[in-house]
Scaffold this motif. Structure first.
Motif, mmCIF file in Angstrom:
data_model
loop_
_atom_site.group_PDB
_atom_site.id
_atom_site.type_symbol
_atom_site.label_atom_id
_atom_site.label_comp_id
_atom_site.label_asym_id
_atom_site.label_seq_id
_atom_site.Cartn_x
_atom_site.Cartn_y
_atom_site.Cartn_z
ATOM 1 N N PRO A 74 0.810 -1.225 0.000
ATOM 2 C CA PRO A 74 0.000 0.000 0.000
ATOM 3 C C PRO A 74 0.843 1.274 0.000
ATOM 4 O O PRO A 74 0.534 2.238 -0.721
ATOM 5 N N ARG A 75 1.900 1.302 0.789
ATOM 6 C CA ARG A 75 2.767 2.485 0.823
ATOM 7 C C ARG A 75 3.405 2.733 -0.540
ATOM 8 O O ARG A 75 3.496 3.869 -1.014
ATOM 9 N N MET A 76 3.857 1.671 -1.174
ATOM 10 C CA MET A 76 4.537 1.821 -2.454
ATOM 11 C C MET A 76 3.605 2.293 -3.566
ATOM 12 O O MET A 76 4.054 2.909 -4.535
ATOM 13 N N LEU A 77 2.314 1.994 -3.426
ATOM 14 C CA LEU A 77 1.347 2.406 -4.444
ATOM 15 C C LEU A 77 0.531 3.622 -4.017
ATOM 16 O O LEU A 77 -0.412 4.013 -4.710
ATOM 17 N N GLY A 78 0.883 4.211 -2.872
ATOM 18 C CA GLY A 78 0.199 5.424 -2.434
ATOM 19 C C GLY A 78 -1.221 5.206 -1.965
ATOM 20 O O GLY A 78 -2.075 6.085 -2.122
ATOM 21 N N ILE A 79 -1.483 4.058 -1.355
ATOM 22 C CA ILE A 79 -2.836 3.741 -0.875
ATOM 23 C C ILE A 79 -2.970 4.196 0.570
ATOM 24 O O ILE A 79 -2.143 3.852 1.420
ATOM 25 N N ALA A 80 -4.012 4.953 0.837
ATOM 26 C CA ALA A 80 -4.254 5.444 2.194
ATOM 27 C C ALA A 80 -4.589 4.290 3.124
ATOM 28 O O ALA A 80 -5.134 3.261 2.701
ATOM 29 N N ALA A 81 -4.261 4.469 4.405
ATOM 30 C CA ALA A 81 -4.480 3.415 5.401
ATOM 31 C C ALA A 81 -5.907 3.413 5.923
ATOM 32 O O ALA A 81 -6.142 3.233 7.119
ATOM 33 N N ASP A 82 -6.860 3.614 5.040
ATOM 34 C CA ASP A 82 -8.260 3.604 5.436
ATOM 35 C C ASP A 82 -8.780 2.171 5.466
ATOM 36 O O ASP A 82 -8.375 1.333 4.647
ATOM 37 N N LYS A 83 -9.690 1.912 6.387
ATOM 38 C CA LYS A 83 -10.286 0.585 6.455
ATOM 39 C C LYS A 83 -11.134 0.353 5.196
ATOM 40 O O LYS A 83 -11.901 1.223 4.775
ATOM 41 N N PRO A 84 -11.013 -0.816 4.577
ATOM 42 C CA PRO A 84 -11.782 -1.084 3.353
ATOM 43 C C PRO A 84 -13.270 -1.243 3.639
ATOM 44 O O PRO A 84 -13.673 -1.665 4.727
ATOM 45 N N ALA A 85 -14.080 -0.913 2.647
ATOM 46 C CA ALA A 85 -15.531 -1.064 2.752
ATOM 47 C C ALA A 85 -15.928 -2.499 2.432
ATOM 48 O O ALA A 85 -15.116 -3.297 1.938
ATOM 49 N N MET A 86 -17.183 -2.834 2.721
ATOM 50 C CA MET A 86 -17.718 -4.163 2.450
ATOM 51 C C MET A 86 -18.773 -4.072 1.363
ATOM 52 O O MET A 86 -19.553 -3.119 1.298
ATOM 53 N N SER A 87 -18.830 -5.064 0.518
ATOM 54 C CA SER A 87 -19.846 -5.131 -0.530
ATOM 55 C C SER A 87 -21.152 -5.660 0.073
ATOM 56 O O SER A 87 -21.155 -6.181 1.197
ATOM 57 N N GLY A 129 9.061 4.877 -4.014
ATOM 58 C CA GLY A 129 8.353 4.008 -3.080
ATOM 59 C C GLY A 129 7.819 4.778 -1.888
ATOM 60 O O GLY A 129 6.689 4.564 -1.441
ATOM 61 N N ASP A 130 8.620 5.692 -1.362
ATOM 62 C CA ASP A 130 8.178 6.487 -0.217
ATOM 63 C C ASP A 130 7.036 7.426 -0.579
ATOM 64 O O ASP A 130 6.180 7.745 0.255
#
Length: 388
Positions: free
Chosen positions: A55-68, A226-227
């Protein structure tokens, strides 16, 4: 639940390494983006439960994922790649303190309980080593192949060889070797310095008769990218390293890597004949350690191998041949199972796939913990029964 025939199974490719610090996750992130840029639908499972970094390497925020609506986890999306990671389920500095069974549970969830949609490729970024996580994935999922990442130094290459051998033992096709950190080009004078030696990855590939997918040179921009959550193939698309990533991605996109033999996974219940795998449809010139079809005649399992040979193994003989810890001493191999306690009319009740390399079996006496590798089945002519 959708019928199995309506579900498109992605090619599942494990990205592995024998040791840490070889840049495996960086390679995974950049290959995933390169595959997405080539028009494929790509997902990444960050299977390094204890040290997630994708996630860090792809710039994904540390938000909890949603559910379908059907209670599946919705993966994050970045740079055209779908991602699930332990880093998305825990706080940024919270350690994952988990025993083996819980790690297995999370891995199962990451693959089977995520709303991936229709994927072409699912990359599994494995932790380093040849331990529980690697074995769990090899047993639980039909891996299309594995890629091994190493640096050119001798220590890394020696351990990478072990990782290759481990994948071979569980019948996971080796798609190739990647040599990462392969030389540093001076930005001022253009001189290439081979900090970790050179040519080792290619030599290992030749020795083990697998493809050499390419060399990725050292690039200082890799750290900054990456950072910052910007993969190198996007931030510096014309760099030698980015070109290497795209070349490797093109090679992976052009190889099917499917294990020959029965399609997996399957779970065949003999009583009502549900879940029985269809014949592989291959001829009689395939590898001798792959099963082409399964059948049962009421008292014996019939195995037809891809080299054209056939075995008939009696249900009771299979039960007596079980090598699990309940039936055999793990150190000495001595039989713990008393053959006199195994009924003569014992029957096989269920057969299921264990990855691409073994069968699991359940019997009418309730025993179901044995794993029968294809190699052991092929060598099973008859079981000598002692002290009956």
């Amino acid at each position: 639940m959708p019928h199995p025939e309506t579900v498109k199974e992605p090619r599942m490719i494990a990205i592995s390494s024998g040791k840490g610090g070889v840049g495996k996750s960086t390679v995974t992130a950049n290959i995933a983006v390169a595959l997405a840029d080539a028009g494929l639908s790509v997902g990444v499972v960050d299977a390094d439960i204890y040290g997630p970094s994708i996630p860090r390497m792809l710039g994904i925020a540390a938000d909890k994922p949603a559910m379908s609506p059907d209670k599946k986890v919705i993966p994050a999306v970045a740079h055209g790649v779908k991602v699930i990671s332990m880093a998305m389920l825990t706080d940024d500095d919270a350690p994952a303190i988990l025993r083996g069974p819980m790690v297995t549970k999370y891995l199962q969830m990451f693959v089977r309980q995520v709303e991936w949609g229709a994927l072409d490729v699912l990359l599994l970024d494995l932790p380093p080593g040849t331990g529980d996580i690697q074995l769990t994935l090899a047993q639980a999922f039909p891996l299309s192949g594995a890629v091994v990442v190493s640096t050119p130094q001798d220590v890394s290459l020696k351990i990478a060889r072990r990782g290759l051998r481990m994948m071979e033992q569980v019948n996971v096709p080796i798609l190739g070797v990647i040599e990462n950190m392969s030389g540093f080009t001076c930005p001022s004078c253009g001189t290439v310095t081979h900090i970790f030696h050179q040519g080792g990855g290619e030599a290992i590939a030749q020795e083990l008769k697998v493809d050499f997918l390419g060399k990725v040179p050292l690039d200082p921009n890799v750290v900054d990218c990456g950072d910052e959550g910007q993969p190198l193939v996007r931030a510096a698309p014309d760099s030698p390293a980015a070109n290497a990533y795209r070349s490797i991605a093109a090679s992976l996109a052009g190889t099917d890597g499917n294990a020959l033999g029965l399609a997996t996974p399957f779970a065949w219940t003999l009583a009502d004949d549900t879940g029985k795998p269809a014949s592989s449809g291959h001829g009689t010139d395939g590898p001798s350690d792959r099963i082409a079809s399964l059948d049962h005649d009421g008292s014996a399992l019939i195995l037809r191998w891809m080299d054209g040979s056939e075995q008939r193994l009696a249900d009771r003989d299979l039960r007596l041949a079980c090598q699990c810890a309940q039936c055999r001493d793990e150190m000495s191999g001595a039989r713990l199972l008393d053959a006199g306690n195994v009924p003569l009319d014992l029957r096989l009740t269920r057969v299921w796939s264990v990855g691409n390399y073994a069968l699991g079996m359940a019997f009418s006496d309730g025993h179901d913990t044995g794993i029968y590798t294809f190699k052991s089945l092929r060598g099973l002519v008859g079981v000598e029964v002692e002290d009956v």
